[in-house]
Scaffold this motif. Structure first.
Motif, mmCIF file in Angstrom:
data_model
loop_
_atom_site.group_PDB
_atom_site.id
_atom_site.type_symbol
_atom_site.label_atom_id
_atom_site.label_comp_id
_atom_site.label_asym_id
_atom_site.label_seq_id
_atom_site.Cartn_x
_atom_site.Cartn_y
_atom_site.Cartn_z
ATOM 1 N N UNK A 10 5.895 -2.529 4.053
ATOM 2 C CA UNK A 10 6.088 -0.850 4.464
ATOM 3 C C UNK A 10 7.434 -0.370 3.826
ATOM 4 N N UNK A 11 7.769 1.344 4.921
ATOM 5 C CA UNK A 11 8.970 2.001 5.406
ATOM 6 C C UNK A 11 8.910 1.978 6.024
ATOM 7 N N UNK A 12 9.942 2.724 6.573
ATOM 8 C CA UNK A 12 10.634 2.816 7.693
ATOM 9 C C UNK A 12 10.622 3.673 8.705
ATOM 10 N N UNK A 13 10.377 5.131 7.266
ATOM 11 C CA UNK A 13 10.641 6.140 7.873
ATOM 12 C C UNK A 13 8.264 6.662 8.293
ATOM 13 N N UNK A 14 7.939 6.100 8.181
ATOM 14 C CA UNK A 14 6.224 6.868 8.439
ATOM 15 C C UNK A 14 5.715 5.912 9.064
ATOM 16 N N UNK A 15 4.315 6.735 9.559
ATOM 17 C CA UNK A 15 3.434 5.611 10.784
ATOM 18 C C UNK A 15 2.166 5.219 9.420
ATOM 19 N N UNK A 16 2.395 5.597 8.324
ATOM 20 C CA UNK A 16 0.785 4.850 7.160
ATOM 21 C C UNK A 16 1.712 4.445 5.878
ATOM 22 N N UNK A 17 1.255 3.317 6.040
ATOM 23 C CA UNK A 17 1.288 2.166 4.927
ATOM 24 C C UNK A 17 1.011 2.312 3.918
ATOM 25 N N UNK A 18 0.866 2.103 2.525
ATOM 26 C CA UNK A 18 0.182 2.281 1.550
ATOM 27 C C UNK A 18 0.095 0.936 0.676
ATOM 28 N N UNK A 19 -0.932 -0.056 0.654
ATOM 29 C CA UNK A 19 -0.426 -1.894 0.741
ATOM 30 C C UNK A 19 -1.593 -1.960 -1.089
ATOM 31 N N UNK B 282 -3.322 2.122 7.410
ATOM 32 C CA UNK B 282 -3.391 1.255 6.070
ATOM 33 C C UNK B 282 -4.006 1.917 5.286
ATOM 34 N N UNK B 283 -3.496 2.592 3.703
ATOM 35 C CA UNK B 283 -4.491 2.797 2.755
ATOM 36 C C UNK B 283 -3.918 1.908 1.856
ATOM 37 N N UNK B 284 -5.387 1.539 1.201
ATOM 38 C CA UNK B 284 -5.797 0.435 0.315
ATOM 39 C C UNK B 284 -5.906 1.404 -1.111
ATOM 40 N N UNK B 285 -5.188 0.718 -1.650
ATOM 41 C CA UNK B 285 -5.015 0.960 -3.156
ATOM 42 C C UNK B 285 -4.680 0.375 -4.222
ATOM 43 N N UNK B 286 -5.522 0.243 -5.286
ATOM 44 C CA UNK B 286 -4.918 -0.826 -6.723
ATOM 45 C C UNK B 286 -5.524 0.329 -7.698
ATOM 46 N N UNK B 287 -5.333 0.110 -8.860
ATOM 47 C CA UNK B 287 -5.453 0.044 -10.336
ATOM 48 C C UNK B 287 -6.853 0.678 -10.548
ATOM 49 N N UNK B 288 -7.658 -0.210 -9.998
ATOM 50 C CA UNK B 288 -9.427 0.583 -10.313
ATOM 51 C C UNK B 288 -9.551 -0.295 -8.612
ATOM 52 N N UNK B 289 -9.214 0.561 -7.525
ATOM 53 C CA UNK B 289 -10.177 -0.252 -6.304
ATOM 54 C C UNK B 289 -11.201 -0.813 -5.986
ATOM 55 N N UNK B 290 -12.043 0.031 -6.657
ATOM 56 C CA UNK B 290 -13.402 -0.321 -5.959
ATOM 57 C C UNK B 290 -14.047 -2.055 -7.147
ATOM 58 N N UNK C 230 5.331 7.947 -10.984
ATOM 59 C CA UNK C 230 4.108 7.874 -10.743
ATOM 60 C C UNK C 230 3.015 7.761 -9.167
ATOM 61 N N UNK C 231 2.277 6.283 -9.748
ATOM 62 C CA UNK C 231 0.728 6.480 -9.024
ATOM 63 C C UNK C 231 1.315 6.077 -7.274
ATOM 64 N N UNK C 232 0.304 5.884 -6.495
ATOM 65 C CA UNK C 232 0.739 5.097 -5.377
ATOM 66 C C UNK C 232 0.845 3.753 -5.510
ATOM 67 N N UNK C 233 0.717 2.851 -6.290
ATOM 68 C CA UNK C 233 0.097 1.080 -6.592
ATOM 69 C C UNK C 233 2.158 1.580 -7.065
ATOM 70 N N UNK C 234 2.774 2.322 -7.993
ATOM 71 C CA UNK C 234 3.943 1.999 -8.920
ATOM 72 C C UNK C 234 4.882 2.336 -7.266
ATOM 73 N N UNK C 235 4.649 2.926 -6.813
ATOM 74 C CA UNK C 235 5.478 2.976 -5.332
ATOM 75 C C UNK C 235 5.159 2.156 -4.597
ATOM 76 N N UNK C 236 4.204 1.045 -4.320
ATOM 77 C CA UNK C 236 4.126 0.068 -3.411
ATOM 78 C C UNK C 236 5.066 -1.028 -4.574
#
Length: 460
Positions: free
Chosen positions: A141-150, A195-203, A14-20
């Motif tokens: 975060x994850x160790x292998x990347x420089x970009x983190x979803x939050x 940092x990538x800010x994310x949510x189910x309905x971020x707005x 699924x989505x980026x929220x799920x991945x987080x």
């Protein structure tokens, strides 16, 4: 029996929220003493974080739960997330799954699993009506990347007629700013630059203060939510070491001139706007209960490009919504072509049990959905290449994220601020243009599929 010393394999759908959330659960289990192993290995515990956004997601979730049982019949199989929330009763009688955890119990994964090991077989946290506060847990975060979803927000109150997610995620809840900033500082100290800010309905971030659903709807129509989100972006951008802040999917109605002009004054903000359109047909938008029309969406795109002429606009589109005629689809296709999106995420309408659209007349045949999807995907390839060509001959800041091999050669791959992927040759003949986690300056030379092939011109 204790978690400590047991091997755990985690698989996310699924989505980026799920991945987080999967990363956060993995972290909780590791802190409890579990030994984390790759999914391919035999494990004592298999945790599958499921998705239910489409029928295909349901099928994949079910398959992965059964696959885990087949991998080790003696293992404990744990199902979490949206498919589990939606299909609890079915899964209770499914011998493949031992422990069910809904969308309001993931933050207590170690505790709930410990209870299970002590003999408590009760499915956990399924009544979302009693869930009001944000469930705090951190992925780190994850160790292998420089970009983190939050993840900063959960829940949705929009109730689009095709969508099951508000029923599976509950009312909107926002994460407390001190908790967000604590994790951002931790990520920065760990070497993350974006940092990538994310949510189910971020707005909806911070919208709890607007009261009930009617109050929140009035606030959306007045473009008020942007103040809470804008304050959050500024705070995250101010953390030492963070050089980029990117946003997840946004409600088109959140876009106002004041909001976008304020974003243009934040040097760390990346001009990449994912505005979910779903259809360019006004008749279809009304049937979808999307709360805006094509004219309003067009105005949002115009406002963005006034402040960010080269902004990347990406979107989601559903084809084959119930009652969608050829005329409706053609109208949508023309509108999408006019806006000039950088990328389209095209989905064939999926009938979801419990939604208003499930009961609508005029369900579109699968063959016709596939034909319409193919036409949009062809348009996406054309317009996406047009957008990438803008960066040929231009010097761009690229955040290096990983090393890859492509067509037999080694490259460092990364994204510019508009989320265009660059490939920079590396190896003995080219030298090392930089390291993963660094931002370098690269000159775009030519297109290679969906990549911009470039050369490094300057280290930062």
């Amino acid at each position: 029996m204790e978690i400590r010393g047991l091997s755990v394999a985690v698989h996310n759908l699924g989505c980026k929220v799920n991945a987080y959330e999967a990363e956060a659960m993995l972290r909780e289990l590791k802190n409890a003493g579990a030994r984390i192993v790759p999914w391919e290995e035999r494990a004592d515990i298999y945790l599958i974080n499921t998705c239910s956004v489409t029928n295909i997601a349901d099928k994949k979730s079910r398959q992965m739960l059964h696959r885990a049982r087949a991998k080790n019949p003696d293992a404990i199989v744990v199902g979490t997330g949206c498919y589990v929330q939606a299909r609890r009763e079915e899964l209770l009688s499914d011998g493949s799954v031992d422990l069910l955890i809904g969308n309001a119990g993931k933050g207590r994964i170690a505790e709930l699993l410990s209870d299970y090991l002590r003999g408590d077989r009760t499915p956990a946290c399924f009544d979302l009506r009693s869930v009001h506060g944000y469930e705090e847990f951190s992925a780190g975060g994850r160790t292998e990347r420089a970009r983190a979803f939050l993840k900063v927000q959960d829940g949705c109150g929009q109730f689009c007629s095709y969508c099951i997610i508000p029923y599976l995620r509950g009312e909107i809840r926002s994460r407390a700013l001190p908790d967000i900033l604590r994790e951002v500082r931790e990520l920065s100290e760990g070497g993350y630059r974006e940092i990538v800010l994310t949510g189910i309905h971020l707005s909806s971030y911070g919208m709890e203060s607007c009261g009930d659903r009617e109050g929140r709807e009035r606030a959306f129509n007045a473009a008020l939510p942007s103040e809470s989100l804008l304050s959050l972006i500024r705070e995250v951008a101010s953390v030492s070491g963070i050089e980029r802040v990117r946003l997840g999917s946004l409600e088109p109605r959140i876009i106002s001139r004041d909001f976008v002009r304020a974003l243009s004054g934040i040097p760390e903000f990346c001009p990449h706007f994912h505005l979910s359109l779903q259809s360019g047909s006004d008749r279809t938008l009304r049937a979808m209960n999307r709360h805006y029309d094509s004219a309003a969406f067009r105005e949002s795109a115009k406002i963005i490009r006034e402040s960010f002429p080269d902004a990347a606009l990406t979107t989601d589109v559903i084809v084959g919504f119930p009652g969608e005629t050829e005329e409706d689809f053609s109208e949508s296709l023309r509108f999408i072509s006019e806006i000039g999106f950088y990328e389209l995420h095209v989905f064939k309408y999926s009938r979801r049990r419990g939604t208003a659209a499930e009961r609508m007349k005029g369900q579109v045949p699968e063959k016709l959905k596939a034909e319409r999807s193919a036409r949009l995907i062809a348009l996406d390839r054309e317009r996406s290449a047009e957008f990438r060509r803008r960066f040929l001959g231009r010097q761009e800041s690229v955040l290096l994220e990983e090393r890859i091999e492509w067509e037999g050669r080694g490259y460092l791959a990364g994204f510019n601020r508009e989320y265009v992927r660059f490939l920079i040759p590396c190896g003995e003949s080219e030298g090392e243009p930089g390291k993963v986690g660094e931002i370098i300056s690269a000159l775009g030379e030519k297109l290679c599929g969906r990549y911009v092939l470039a050369k490094a011109v300057q280290m930062r």
